[in-house]
Design a protein around this motif. Structure first.
Motif, PDB file in Angstrom:
ATOM      1  N   ASN A 164       0.805  -1.228   0.000  1.00 25.53           N
ATOM      2  CA  ASN A 164       0.000   0.000   0.000  1.00 25.53           C
ATOM      3  C   ASN A 164       0.837   1.277   0.000  1.00 25.53           C
ATOM      4  O   ASN A 164       0.296   2.375   0.095  1.00 25.53           O
ATOM      5  CB  ASN A 164      -0.921  -0.003   1.224  1.00 25.53           C
ATOM      6  CG  ASN A 164      -1.983  -1.086   1.141  1.00 25.53           C
ATOM      7  OD1 ASN A 164      -3.004  -0.925   0.484  1.00 25.53           O
ATOM      8  ND2 ASN A 164      -1.736  -2.202   1.817  1.00 25.53           N
ATOM      9  N   LYS A 165       2.169   1.113  -0.078  1.00 26.88           N
ATOM     10  CA  LYS A 165       3.100   2.245  -0.132  1.00 26.88           C
ATOM     11  C   LYS A 165       2.881   3.208   1.040  1.00 26.88           C
ATOM     12  O   LYS A 165       2.786   4.429   0.860  1.00 26.88           O
ATOM     13  CB  LYS A 165       2.972   2.982  -1.470  1.00 26.88           C
ATOM     14  CG  LYS A 165       3.388   2.122  -2.671  1.00 26.88           C
ATOM     15  CD  LYS A 165       3.260   2.896  -3.967  1.00 26.88           C
ATOM     16  CE  LYS A 165       3.838   2.097  -5.142  1.00 26.88           C
ATOM     17  NZ  LYS A 165       3.189   0.786  -5.316  1.00 26.88           N
ATOM     18  N   LEU A 166       2.830   2.644   2.234  1.00 25.99           N
ATOM     19  CA  LEU A 166       2.596   3.435   3.440  1.00 25.99           C
ATOM     20  C   LEU A 166       3.841   3.501   4.308  1.00 25.99           C
ATOM     21  O   LEU A 166       4.578   2.520   4.425  1.00 25.99           O
ATOM     22  CB  LEU A 166       1.454   2.820   4.262  1.00 25.99           C
ATOM     23  CG  LEU A 166       0.041   2.923   3.711  1.00 25.99           C
ATOM     24  CD1 LEU A 166      -0.932   2.220   4.642  1.00 25.99           C
ATOM     25  CD2 LEU A 166      -0.359   4.378   3.532  1.00 25.99           C
ATOM     26  N   PRO A 167       4.073   4.643   4.964  1.00 25.94           N
ATOM     27  CA  PRO A 167       5.151   4.716   5.955  1.00 25.94           C
ATOM     28  C   PRO A 167       4.829   3.813   7.144  1.00 25.94           C
ATOM     29  O   PRO A 167       3.666   3.680   7.533  1.00 25.94           O
ATOM     30  CB  PRO A 167       5.152   6.191   6.373  1.00 25.94           C
ATOM     31  CG  PRO A 167       4.409   6.916   5.298  1.00 25.94           C
ATOM     32  CD  PRO A 167       3.407   5.941   4.761  1.00 25.94           C
ATOM     33  N   LEU A 168       5.862   3.227   7.721  1.00 24.47           N
ATOM     34  CA  LEU A 168       5.695   2.337   8.865  1.00 24.47           C
ATOM     35  C   LEU A 168       6.539   2.847  10.033  1.00 24.47           C
ATOM     36  O   LEU A 168       7.746   3.051   9.889  1.00 24.47           O
ATOM     37  CB  LEU A 168       6.125   0.915   8.490  1.00 24.47           C
ATOM     38  CG  LEU A 168       6.149  -0.142   9.596  1.00 24.47           C
ATOM     39  CD1 LEU A 168       4.771  -0.314  10.225  1.00 24.47           C
ATOM     40  CD2 LEU A 168       6.669  -1.473   9.047  1.00 24.47           C
ATOM     41  N   VAL A 169       5.887   3.067  11.187  1.00 23.70           N
ATOM     42  CA  VAL A 169       6.579   3.502  12.399  1.00 23.70           C
ATOM     43  C   VAL A 169       6.642   2.309  13.340  1.00 23.70           C
ATOM     44  O   VAL A 169       5.617   1.859  13.865  1.00 23.70           O
ATOM     45  CB  VAL A 169       5.853   4.689  13.070  1.00 23.70           C
ATOM     46  CG1 VAL A 169       6.554   5.071  14.372  1.00 23.70           C
ATOM     47  CG2 VAL A 169       5.797   5.878  12.121  1.00 23.70           C
ATOM     48  N   LEU A 170       7.842   1.786  13.554  1.00 27.23           N
ATOM     49  CA  LEU A 170       8.036   0.599  14.384  1.00 27.23           C
ATOM     50  C   LEU A 170       8.517   1.003  15.775  1.00 27.23           C
ATOM     51  O   LEU A 170       9.605   1.553  15.932  1.00 27.23           O
ATOM     52  CB  LEU A 170       9.070  -0.332  13.742  1.00 27.23           C
ATOM     53  CG  LEU A 170       8.656  -0.989  12.419  1.00 27.23           C
ATOM     54  CD1 LEU A 170       9.862  -1.700  11.799  1.00 27.23           C
ATOM     55  CD2 LEU A 170       7.511  -1.965  12.629  1.00 27.23           C
ATOM     56  N   CYS A 171       7.695   0.698  16.790  1.00 28.16           N
ATOM     57  CA  CYS A 171       8.050   0.995  18.180  1.00 28.16           C
ATOM     58  C   CYS A 171       8.233  -0.282  18.985  1.00 28.16           C
ATOM     59  O   CYS A 171       8.447  -0.225  20.197  1.00 28.16           O
ATOM     60  CB  CYS A 171       6.975   1.864  18.818  1.00 28.16           C
ATOM     61  SG  CYS A 171       6.665   3.404  17.944  1.00 28.16           S
ATOM     62  N   THR A 172       8.125  -1.411  18.337  1.00 29.61           N
ATOM     63  CA  THR A 172       8.299  -2.705  18.987  1.00 29.61           C
ATOM     64  C   THR A 172       9.785  -2.994  19.167  1.00 29.61           C
ATOM     65  O   THR A 172      10.600  -2.596  18.337  1.00 29.61           O
ATOM     66  CB  THR A 172       7.640  -3.801  18.139  1.00 29.61           C
ATOM     67  OG1 THR A 172       6.242  -3.548  18.058  1.00 29.61           O
ATOM     68  CG2 THR A 172       7.861  -5.174  18.732  1.00 29.61           C
ATOM     69  N   THR A 173      10.148  -3.676  20.250  1.00 26.07           N
ATOM     70  CA  THR A 173      11.540  -4.077  20.466  1.00 26.07           C
ATOM     71  C   THR A 173      11.629  -5.602  20.475  1.00 26.07           C
ATOM     72  O   THR A 173      10.614  -6.298  20.409  1.00 26.07           O
ATOM     73  CB  THR A 173      12.080  -3.517  21.793  1.00 26.07           C
ATOM     74  OG1 THR A 173      11.275  -4.009  22.878  1.00 26.07           O
ATOM     75  CG2 THR A 173      12.054  -2.002  21.798  1.00 26.07           C
ATOM     76  N   GLY A 174      12.839  -6.121  20.547  1.00 23.75           N
ATOM     77  CA  GLY A 174      13.037  -7.562  20.611  1.00 23.75           C
ATOM     78  C   GLY A 174      13.154  -8.238  19.263  1.00 23.75           C
ATOM     79  O   GLY A 174      13.011  -9.464  19.167  1.00 23.75           O
ATOM     80  N   TYR A 175      13.447  -7.467  18.199  1.00 24.03           N
ATOM     81  CA  TYR A 175      13.611  -8.072  16.881  1.00 24.03           C
ATOM     82  C   TYR A 175      14.892  -8.901  16.808  1.00 24.03           C
ATOM     83  O   TYR A 175      15.896  -8.571  17.442  1.00 24.03           O
ATOM     84  CB  TYR A 175      13.666  -6.987  15.799  1.00 24.03           C
ATOM     85  CG  TYR A 175      12.357  -6.260  15.566  1.00 24.03           C
ATOM     86  CD1 TYR A 175      11.220  -6.957  15.180  1.00 24.03           C
ATOM     87  CD2 TYR A 175      12.267  -4.884  15.719  1.00 24.03           C
ATOM     88  CE1 TYR A 175      10.026  -6.297  14.955  1.00 24.03           C
ATOM     89  CE2 TYR A 175      11.076  -4.214  15.498  1.00 24.03           C
ATOM     90  CZ  TYR A 175       9.954  -4.923  15.118  1.00 24.03           C
ATOM     91  OH  TYR A 175       8.776  -4.276  14.903  1.00 24.03           O
ATOM     92  N   SER A 176      14.845  -9.961  16.021  1.00 24.33           N
ATOM     93  CA  SER A 176      16.031 -10.780  15.782  1.00 24.33           C
ATOM     94  C   SER A 176      16.933 -10.064  14.773  1.00 24.33           C
ATOM     95  O   SER A 176      16.474  -9.164  14.047  1.00 24.33           O
ATOM     96  CB  SER A 176      15.625 -12.144  15.222  1.00 24.33           C
ATOM     97  OG  SER A 176      15.094 -11.986  13.911  1.00 24.33           O
ATOM     98  N   PRO A 177      18.210 -10.448  14.691  1.00 21.47           N
ATOM     99  CA  PRO A 177      19.100  -9.849  13.680  1.00 21.47           C
ATOM    100  C   PRO A 177      18.557 -10.010  12.261  1.00 21.47           C
ATOM    101  O   PRO A 177      18.700  -9.102  11.430  1.00 21.47           O
ATOM    102  CB  PRO A 177      20.411 -10.628  13.868  1.00 21.47           C
ATOM    103  CG  PRO A 177      20.390 -11.044  15.310  1.00 21.47           C
ATOM    104  CD  PRO A 177      18.933 -11.349  15.600  1.00 21.47           C
ATOM    105  N   GLU A 178      17.926 -11.151  11.991  1.00 26.81           N
ATOM    106  CA  GLU A 178      17.347 -11.375  10.654  1.00 26.81           C
ATOM    107  C   GLU A 178      16.209 -10.398  10.383  1.00 26.81           C
ATOM    108  O   GLU A 178      16.065  -9.893   9.260  1.00 26.81           O
ATOM    109  CB  GLU A 178      16.842 -12.810  10.536  1.00 26.81           C
ATOM    110  CG  GLU A 178      17.927 -13.884  10.561  1.00 26.81           C
ATOM    111  CD  GLU A 178      18.492 -14.152  11.953  1.00 26.81           C
ATOM    112  OE1 GLU A 178      19.594 -14.715  12.040  1.00 26.81           O
ATOM    113  OE2 GLU A 178      17.825 -13.781  12.955  1.00 26.81           O
TER     114      GLU A 178
END
Length: 251
Positions: free
Chosen positions: A78-92
């Motif tokens: 949908n060509k939308l900006p994404l604001v990520l405030c979540t933590t705990g992502y893996s390196p991948e």
């Protein structure tokens, strides 16, 4: 008007965002995404972002790392900006975020507090100067329901310090046993208990003197305000990777 699709709307931060938005007359939540859809909001709630029928300008995520794949696919389509405030992502997952930012605008910060990000900027300027004469330790405290440790913010601060120092350094997570502290260590310690919103302290311990830089979040509203400022900032942005320093430098 900035139309926001809020992921994790019925979680702790999602509820704070829903309340805090009343202080932002130019932002409106047009839809919420949450697996617990029985909680009623002033906007339509969907259990999965792929079911969302509302049209938004920005997707704001305060959910869990396992939602990332769907969020990236939805925002890319949908060509939308994404604001990520979540933590705990893996390196991948972090690599996938970086790759996707070449196609769409993505905002990611380990901590949405303006204060924490100003401290991060200070650390970038002073760590190199203090390293040879000061031991560096980071202590972070959070509530007993926080899943990841160290916190994303502690890692943000630690990596800023590490990247600012020309010499090779290493992270030490907690301390146990009879090992003497190495000169090139950056200590990171996590405390979990009660309802602590978030505290981060950076200690530079030298001979005969100690420098301490501390930030305490008194309520989750501070993160909500930063996240909503990020939504305003991201509307209409082109592909790329953005963070809180872009907002600070834009003011």
């Amino acid at each position: 008007m900035v139309k926001v699709i809020l992921c994790g709307c019925n979680g702790k931060m999602g509820k704070v965002i829903t309340e805090a938005i009343h202080s932002f007359p130019d932002i409106n939540i047009v839809a919420g995404i949450d697996k617990f859809i029985d909680i009623k909001n002033s906007y339509a709630t969907f259990s999965n972002i792929n079911e969302c029928t509302a049209l938004g300008d920005v997707v704001l995520d305060f959910s869990r790392p396992d939602a990332l794949e769907d969020l990236l696919a939805y925002c890319t389509e949908n060509k939308l900006p994404l604001v990520l405030c979540t933590t705990g992502y893996s390196p991948e997952q972090i690599d996938k975020i970086a790759d996707t930012s070449k196609k769409i605008p993505i905002f990611r910060s380990a901590n949405m507090s303006i204060g924490i990000n100003i401290i991060n900027s200070i650390l970038r300027n002073i760590s190199k100067k203090l390293y040879k004469d000061f031991d560096i330790e980071i202590i972070e405290k959070h509530h007993n329901q926080k899943v990841d440790s160290p916190s994303g913010t502690a890692l943000l601060l630690a990596n800023t310090i590490k990247e600012s120092i020309p010499e090779e350094t290493e992270f030490t997570y907690g301390r146990v046993g009879n090992c003497k502290r190495k000169n090139n260590e950056i200590g990171i310690h996590s405390i979990r208990g009660g309802s602590i919103v978030g505290e981060h302290e950076i200690i530079f311990a030298g001979t005969g003197e100690t420098i301490e830089i501390k930030h305490s979040a008194l309520s989750r509203e501070v993160f909500a305000i930063g996240a909503l400022k990020a939504c305003e900032f991201m509307k209409g942005k082109g592909p790329g990777f953005y963070n809180m320093e872009d907002i600070i430098n834009n003011n």
